[in-house]
Design an enzyme around this catalytic site. Structure first.
Site, short mmCIF file in Angstrom:
data_model
loop_
_atom_site.label_atom_id
_atom_site.label_comp_id
_atom_site.label_asym_id
_atom_site.label_seq_id
_atom_site.Cartn_x
_atom_site.Cartn_y
_atom_site.Cartn_z
N TYR A 122 0.86 -1.18 0.00
CA TYR A 122 0.00 0.00 0.00
C TYR A 122 0.90 1.23 0.00
CZ TYR A 122 -3.49 3.42 1.55
OH TYR A 122 -4.33 4.51 1.64
N ASP A 168 9.32 2.87 -0.05
CA ASP A 168 8.25 3.49 0.71
C ASP A 168 8.45 3.11 2.17
OD1 ASP A 168 5.99 4.25 2.03
OD2 ASP A 168 4.58 3.47 0.54
N LYS A 171 3.99 8.90 8.84
CA LYS A 171 3.75 8.29 10.15
C LYS A 171 4.74 8.77 11.23
CE LYS A 171 0.69 5.07 8.10
NZ LYS A 171 0.64 4.13 7.00
C1 LIG Z 1 0.12 4.64 5.55
C2 LIG Z 1 0.94 4.39 4.38
C3 LIG Z 1 0.95 5.27 3.29
C4 LIG Z 1 0.00 6.43 3.17
O1 LIG Z 1 0.21 7.38 4.16
P1 LIG Z 1 -1.00 8.38 4.53
O2 LIG Z 1 -0.38 9.31 5.51
O3 LIG Z 1 -2.08 7.53 5.09
O4 LIG Z 1 -1.41 9.05 3.28
C5 LIG Z 1 1.86 5.04 2.27
N1 LIG Z 1 2.71 4.00 2.32
C6 LIG Z 1 2.72 3.13 3.34
C7 LIG Z 1 3.71 2.01 3.34
C8 LIG Z 1 1.82 3.28 4.40
O5 LIG Z 1 1.81 2.39 5.38
#
Ligand SMILES: *Cc1c(COP(=O)(O)O)cnc(C)c1O
Length: 420
Positions: A141, A229, A257
């Site tokens: 994701y 990511d 995060k």
């Molecule tokens: C949560 C998440 C996102 C998206 O971040 P948001 O702040 O919710 O837009 C992107 N990549 C990873 C791996 C994530 O866990």
């Protein structure tokens, strides 16, 4: 007002009653608890119940909730004005701190979410290489930007969606989806390969030995950029994130995060020769009214400062004790489980073997056991994420006592779940 009443009211004015789908309890059933306040490892709901919280906002809460130093930093920042539309020292300081921690990262730009970070990194990868295609992995994701919504984990998977209405064929035409843990073949049309170095949105799936190294080699051979990511792994897996933990250096990083300490922050960065393509230096446009927001920068700075030398080892230790304890509790009740763990990251699947990709993860996530265990635990004061595709997020505030209480609750919870 009770959670049930609030949820009823919310559904009249907010689609599904929530501002992010997974919060609706759609994949576990029942009524979501509405949080009134939180402190350390605990959240307290509108019904006066306390939960040991393993959601921790899906990752930002690495220190636990409402750490006094973070609260103080945000409060002080707010008193000096909440946003200016002009640069501040706080942005420079946080950028320096990030670059200091992440080897190979030379330049960083702040945004307001992980989604913005990945979306911008993809645009930059395309702009810097002059190529169109992006390779992503099924079950990873990367937020909810159109081009990255193909075969997404986490919220997308929790909703039982394979794709997303409203995303045009055109928007994903240049997105190639490959299975996780297999190095795809790349050619000279590929701008970049984006990957969660530890997949934490299909439950937790560890990278197979050689997978990340293989991606590095394949990207180098094809002239494509490797994009980590690290929205979940960043500053959590190690001070320098997954790149440090696995000793593989990407060309671009995405953060979110933890970096915002609970405020809306994301960031993306890389080497200068890539980042210099961004406006105002180069032709790749990217901007934000609230980017580098002073409250967010203050929270991020306070959080990174509190992640001292031993923090990641302590977190990994906590995650290990939790994983071992839960596995034992479930086994004692005759419930087969696997708890994949990478450093401080951990996930839970109910089944015999650890999945290595999305197809395998789906089988376990959809076998109907997670919602039962979830509710049995919630009744006993332990909050996992309301979806089988999410990881667990123990924080530095989860001390021995809290972990022991969790394991006892899990033993009782597991015993109450009928074994199929
Ligand atoms: C949560 C998440 C996102 C998206 O971040 P948001 O702040 O919710 O837009 C992107 N990549 C990873 C791996 C994530 O866990």
């Amino acid at each position: 007002m009770s959670s049930a009443d609030l949820f009823a009211r919310a559904q009249l004015v907010i689609p599904g009653g929530v501002n992010s789908p997974v919060r609706s309890f759609g994949s576990v059933g029942g009524i979501p608890y509405f949080v009134e306040r939180a402190e350390g490892p605990y959240v307290y709901d509108a019904d006066g119940r306390r939960y040991i919280d393993y959601v921790q906002s899906y990752g930002p809460g690495i220190l636990g909730h409402a750490h006094p130093k973070v609260v103080e930093a945000v409060t002080n920042a707010a008193a000096a004005g909440t946003t200016y539309g002009a640069p501040t020292e706080a942005e420079v300081v946080l950028a320096e701190m990030v670059i200091d921690r992440v080897a190979g990262l030379e330049s960083v730009r702040f945004v307001s979410s992980g989604t913005e970070a990945t979306m911008s990194a993809i645009r930059l990868a395309r702009g810097a290489t002059g190529r169109d295609r992006i390779v992503k992995f099924a079950g990873c994701y990367h937020g909810h930007a159109d081009a990255l919504l193909a075969a997404g984990g986490s919220g997308v998977a929790n909703q039982g969606l394979s794709g997303c209405d409203g995303v045009t064929d055109g928007a994903v035409a240049d997105t190639v989806v490959a299975p996780y843990n297999r190095v795809p073949e790349l050619d000279d049309t590929v701008a970049g390969v984006i990957v969660e170095p530890v997949a934490a949105n299909m439950g937790l799936v560890a990278p197979a030995p050689g997978f990340l190294e293989g991606l590095r080699t394949a990207c180098d051979a094809a002239g494509a950029l490797l994009v980590f990511d690290e929205v979940i792994t960043g500053f959590r897996l190690a001070s320098g994130g997954a790149a440090e933990h696995f000793d593989v250096t990407p060309d671009l990083w995405c953060f979110g995060k933890v970096i915002g300490g609970g405020l809306p922050v994301g960031a993306f960065g890389g080497r200068w020769n890539v980042m210099e393509h961004l406006a105002p230096l180069g032709g790749v446009y990217q901007a934000g009214t609230l980017s580098g927001n002073p409250l967010a920068m203050a929270a991020g700075r306070a959080t990174l400062e509190l992640l001292d030398e031993g923090a990641h080892a302590r977190l990994a230790d906590t995650a290990t004790r939790l994983a071992d304890g839960l596995a034992r509790a479930f086994a004692d009740a005759g419930l087969a489980s696997v708890l994949p763990r990478v450093g401080p990251l951990l996930g839970v699947f109910f089944g015999p073997t650890e999945p290595t990709n999305f197809d395998e993860a789906k089988v376990l996530a959809e076998n109907g056991i997670y919602p039962k265990v979830f509710h049995a635990l919630l009744e006993r004061g332990v909050a996992l994420a309301p979806g089988a595709y999410e990881a667990l997020f123990p924080s530095l505030a989860h001390d021995d006592e809290v972990i022991e209480a969790t394991i006892s609750a899990a033993a009782e919870a597991a015993a109450s779940v009928p074994v199929a």
